[in-house]
Scaffold this motif. Structure first.
Motif, PDB file in Angstrom:
ATOM      1  N   MET A   1       0.841  -1.187   0.000  1.00 43.02           N
ATOM      2  CA  MET A   1       0.000   0.000   0.000  1.00 43.02           C
ATOM      3  C   MET A   1       0.882   1.246   0.000  1.00 43.02           C
ATOM      4  O   MET A   1       1.208   1.798   1.027  1.00 43.02           O
ATOM      5  N   GLU A   2       1.279   1.640  -1.163  1.00 42.04           N
ATOM      6  CA  GLU A   2       2.156   2.782  -1.317  1.00 42.04           C
ATOM      7  C   GLU A   2       1.348   4.067  -1.461  1.00 42.04           C
ATOM      8  O   GLU A   2       0.364   4.114  -2.189  1.00 42.04           O
ATOM      9  N   ILE A   3       1.784   5.093  -0.768  1.00 46.25           N
ATOM     10  CA  ILE A   3       1.138   6.398  -0.868  1.00 46.25           C
ATOM     11  C   ILE A   3       1.903   7.207  -1.908  1.00 46.25           C
ATOM     12  O   ILE A   3       3.112   7.367  -1.811  1.00 46.25           O
ATOM     13  N   LYS A   4       1.177   7.725  -2.897  1.00 44.55           N
ATOM     14  CA  LYS A   4       1.793   8.460  -3.998  1.00 44.55           C
ATOM     15  C   LYS A   4       1.281   9.895  -4.033  1.00 44.55           C
ATOM     16  O   LYS A   4       0.331  10.245  -3.337  1.00 44.55           O
ATOM     17  N   LYS A   5       1.884  10.674  -4.894  1.00 47.33           N
ATOM     18  CA  LYS A   5       1.441  12.044  -5.152  1.00 47.33           C
ATOM     19  C   LYS A   5      -0.004  12.007  -5.640  1.00 47.33           C
ATOM     20  O   LYS A   5      -0.353  11.205  -6.499  1.00 47.33           O
ATOM     21  N   GLY A   6      -0.856  12.845  -5.054  1.00 45.40           N
ATOM     22  CA  GLY A   6      -2.257  12.905  -5.446  1.00 45.40           C
ATOM     23  C   GLY A   6      -3.188  12.121  -4.547  1.00 45.40           C
ATOM     24  O   GLY A   6      -4.404  12.209  -4.700  1.00 45.40           O
ATOM     25  N   CYS A   7      -2.661  11.375  -3.597  1.00 46.86           N
ATOM     26  CA  CYS A   7      -3.508  10.605  -2.671  1.00 46.86           C
ATOM     27  C   CYS A   7      -4.046  11.514  -1.571  1.00 46.86           C
ATOM     28  O   CYS A   7      -3.339  12.387  -1.076  1.00 46.86           O
ATOM     29  N   VAL A   8      -5.285  11.278  -1.194  1.00 51.61           N
ATOM     30  CA  VAL A   8      -5.834  11.926  -0.003  1.00 51.61           C
ATOM     31  C   VAL A   8      -5.525  10.979   1.148  1.00 51.61           C
ATOM     32  O   VAL A   8      -5.795   9.781   1.075  1.00 51.61           O
ATOM     33  N   VAL A   9      -4.924  11.520   2.209  1.00 48.82           N
ATOM     34  CA  VAL A   9      -4.479  10.708   3.338  1.00 48.82           C
ATOM     35  C   VAL A   9      -5.019  11.265   4.653  1.00 48.82           C
ATOM     36  O   VAL A   9      -5.386  12.440   4.734  1.00 48.82           O
ATOM     37  N   LYS A  10      -5.045  10.409   5.668  1.00 45.08           N
ATOM     38  CA  LYS A  10      -5.463  10.809   7.005  1.00 45.08           C
ATOM     39  C   LYS A  10      -4.253  10.720   7.925  1.00 45.08           C
ATOM     40  O   LYS A  10      -3.556   9.695   7.955  1.00 45.08           O
ATOM     41  N   SER A  11      -3.995  11.776   8.665  1.00 46.55           N
ATOM     42  CA  SER A  11      -2.909  11.765   9.630  1.00 46.55           C
ATOM     43  C   SER A  11      -3.354  10.968  10.856  1.00 46.55           C
ATOM     44  O   SER A  11      -4.457  11.151  11.358  1.00 46.55           O
ATOM     45  N   ALA A  17      -3.312  14.892  14.003  1.00 46.09           N
ATOM     46  CA  ALA A  17      -3.983  13.587  13.943  1.00 46.09           C
ATOM     47  C   ALA A  17      -5.474  13.764  13.680  1.00 46.09           C
ATOM     48  O   ALA A  17      -6.091  14.729  14.141  1.00 46.09           O
ATOM     49  N   GLU A  18      -6.037  12.844  12.926  1.00 43.75           N
ATOM     50  CA  GLU A  18      -7.456  12.794  12.567  1.00 43.75           C
ATOM     51  C   GLU A  18      -7.861  13.806  11.500  1.00 43.75           C
ATOM     52  O   GLU A  18      -9.033  13.945  11.191  1.00 43.75           O
ATOM     53  N   ARG A  19      -6.915  14.512  10.888  1.00 46.43           N
ATOM     54  CA  ARG A  19      -7.223  15.438   9.795  1.00 46.43           C
ATOM     55  C   ARG A  19      -6.807  14.813   8.465  1.00 46.43           C
ATOM     56  O   ARG A  19      -5.928  13.965   8.420  1.00 46.43           O
ATOM     57  N   PHE A  20      -7.446  15.264   7.392  1.00 51.10           N
ATOM     58  CA  PHE A  20      -7.166  14.745   6.062  1.00 51.10           C
ATOM     59  C   PHE A  20      -6.350  15.752   5.261  1.00 51.10           C
ATOM     60  O   PHE A  20      -6.542  16.971   5.398  1.00 51.10           O
ATOM     61  N   TYR A  21      -5.461  15.243   4.425  1.00 53.39           N
ATOM     62  CA  TYR A  21      -4.544  16.051   3.639  1.00 53.39           C
ATOM     63  C   TYR A  21      -4.404  15.478   2.240  1.00 53.39           C
ATOM     64  O   TYR A  21      -4.737  14.323   1.996  1.00 53.39           O
ATOM     65  N   LEU A  22      -3.833  16.284   1.346  1.00 59.13           N
ATOM     66  CA  LEU A  22      -3.504  15.848   0.001  1.00 59.13           C
ATOM     67  C   LEU A  22      -1.987  15.780  -0.108  1.00 59.13           C
ATOM     68  O   LEU A  22      -1.287  16.719   0.301  1.00 59.13           O
ATOM     69  N   VAL A  23      -1.475  14.690  -0.645  1.00 55.72           N
ATOM     70  CA  VAL A  23      -0.035  14.541  -0.854  1.00 55.72           C
ATOM     71  C   VAL A  23       0.322  15.257  -2.152  1.00 55.72           C
ATOM     72  O   VAL A  23      -0.204  14.931  -3.213  1.00 55.72           O
ATOM     73  N   ILE A  24       1.208  16.262  -2.057  1.00 59.24           N
ATOM     74  CA  ILE A  24       1.588  17.011  -3.260  1.00 59.24           C
ATOM     75  C   ILE A  24       2.974  16.637  -3.769  1.00 59.24           C
ATOM     76  O   ILE A  24       3.332  16.971  -4.886  1.00 59.24           O
ATOM     77  N   LYS A  25       3.741  15.932  -2.924  1.00 60.93           N
ATOM     78  CA  LYS A  25       5.083  15.528  -3.337  1.00 60.93           C
ATOM     79  C   LYS A  25       5.469  14.291  -2.548  1.00 60.93           C
ATOM     80  O   LYS A  25       5.215  14.211  -1.340  1.00 60.93           O
ATOM     81  N   ALA A  26       6.064  13.326  -3.228  1.00 60.25           N
ATOM     82  CA  ALA A  26       6.521  12.101  -2.571  1.00 60.25           C
ATOM     83  C   ALA A  26       8.015  11.954  -2.802  1.00 60.25           C
ATOM     84  O   ALA A  26       8.474  11.984  -3.942  1.00 60.25           O
ATOM     85  N   LEU A  52       0.712   8.224   8.310  1.00 65.48           N
ATOM     86  CA  LEU A  52      -0.429   8.545   7.450  1.00 65.48           C
ATOM     87  C   LEU A  52      -1.137   7.270   7.016  1.00 65.48           C
ATOM     88  O   LEU A  52      -0.510   6.227   6.874  1.00 65.48           O
ATOM     89  N   ARG A  53      -2.449   7.377   6.788  1.00 67.25           N
ATOM     90  CA  ARG A  53      -3.239   6.268   6.238  1.00 67.25           C
ATOM     91  C   ARG A  53      -3.866   6.725   4.930  1.00 67.25           C
ATOM     92  O   ARG A  53      -4.457   7.796   4.855  1.00 67.25           O
ATOM     93  N   LYS A  54      -3.752   5.893   3.934  1.00 66.34           N
ATOM     94  CA  LYS A  54      -4.262   6.192   2.597  1.00 66.34           C
ATOM     95  C   LYS A  54      -5.779   6.016   2.557  1.00 66.34           C
ATOM     96  O   LYS A  54      -6.321   5.123   3.182  1.00 66.34           O
ATOM     97  N   THR A  55      -6.453   6.880   1.790  1.00 61.04           N
ATOM     98  CA  THR A  55      -7.882   6.710   1.521  1.00 61.04           C
ATOM     99  C   THR A  55      -8.011   6.189   0.093  1.00 61.04           C
ATOM    100  O   THR A  55      -7.014   6.019  -0.598  1.00 61.04           O
ATOM    101  N   ASN A  56      -9.219   5.958  -0.342  1.00 58.11           N
ATOM    102  CA  ASN A  56      -9.444   5.458  -1.704  1.00 58.11           C
ATOM    103  C   ASN A  56      -9.437   6.559  -2.752  1.00 58.11           C
ATOM    104  O   ASN A  56      -9.540   6.263  -3.940  1.00 58.11           O
ATOM    105  N   LEU A  57      -9.336   7.812  -2.336  1.00 57.89           N
ATOM    106  CA  LEU A  57      -9.413   8.923  -3.285  1.00 57.89           C
ATOM    107  C   LEU A  57      -8.040   9.298  -3.822  1.00 57.89           C
ATOM    108  O   LEU A  57      -7.110   9.550  -3.059  1.00 57.89           O
ATOM    109  N   GLN A  58      -7.932   9.329  -5.135  1.00 63.60           N
ATOM    110  CA  GLN A  58      -6.711   9.732  -5.840  1.00 63.60           C
ATOM    111  C   GLN A  58      -7.098  10.841  -6.816  1.00 63.60           C
ATOM    112  O   GLN A  58      -8.050  10.680  -7.577  1.00 63.60           O
ATOM    113  N   VAL A  59      -6.402  11.987  -6.775  1.00 63.22           N
ATOM    114  CA  VAL A  59      -6.711  13.115  -7.656  1.00 63.22           C
ATOM    115  C   VAL A  59      -5.438  13.572  -8.367  1.00 63.22           C
ATOM    116  O   VAL A  59      -4.336  13.181  -7.985  1.00 63.22           O
TER     117      VAL A  59
END
Length: 93
Positions: A1-11, A17-26, A52-59
């Motif tokens: 389960m790799e987190i990439k650029k464009g993933c929405v993640v939860k801290s 902690a408990e907030r959601f973010y967008l990964v802009i650079k890996a 961080l924990r990955k969500t199913n949303l990729q943008v």
């Protein structure tokens, strides 16, 4: 389960902690995350991927050029239905 650029993640640890973010650079050992509010696009936070924990949303990161657009994307995650932003008082009867 790799987190990439464009993933929405939860801290899951730290002050954010408990907030959601967008990964802009890996990078090799770190991810750079933003939310458009506490962490604007101009000042991303470097975070360890194991916190961080990955969500199913990729943008596509390129589609989000302003902090307002980013906040609109993450609003449903950070403020679920029925929860008002900044509303900390109990309702009066």
């Amino acid at each position: 389960m790799e987190i990439k650029k464009g993933c929405v993640v939860k801290s899951i640890s730290g002050r954010d902690a408990e907030r959601f973010y967008l990964v802009i650079k890996a990078e090799k050992d770190f991810l750079w995350i933003v939310d458009g509010k506490i962490r604007p696009l101009e000042k991303p936070k470097r975070k360890n991927p194991k916190h961080l924990r990955k969500t199913n949303l990729q943008v596509r990161v390129e589609d989000f050029t302003t902090n307002n657009q980013l906040r609109r994307l993450l609003h449903p995650f950070n403020y679920p239905a029925g929860q008002q932003e900044g509303n900390t008082q109990a309702s009066r009867t």
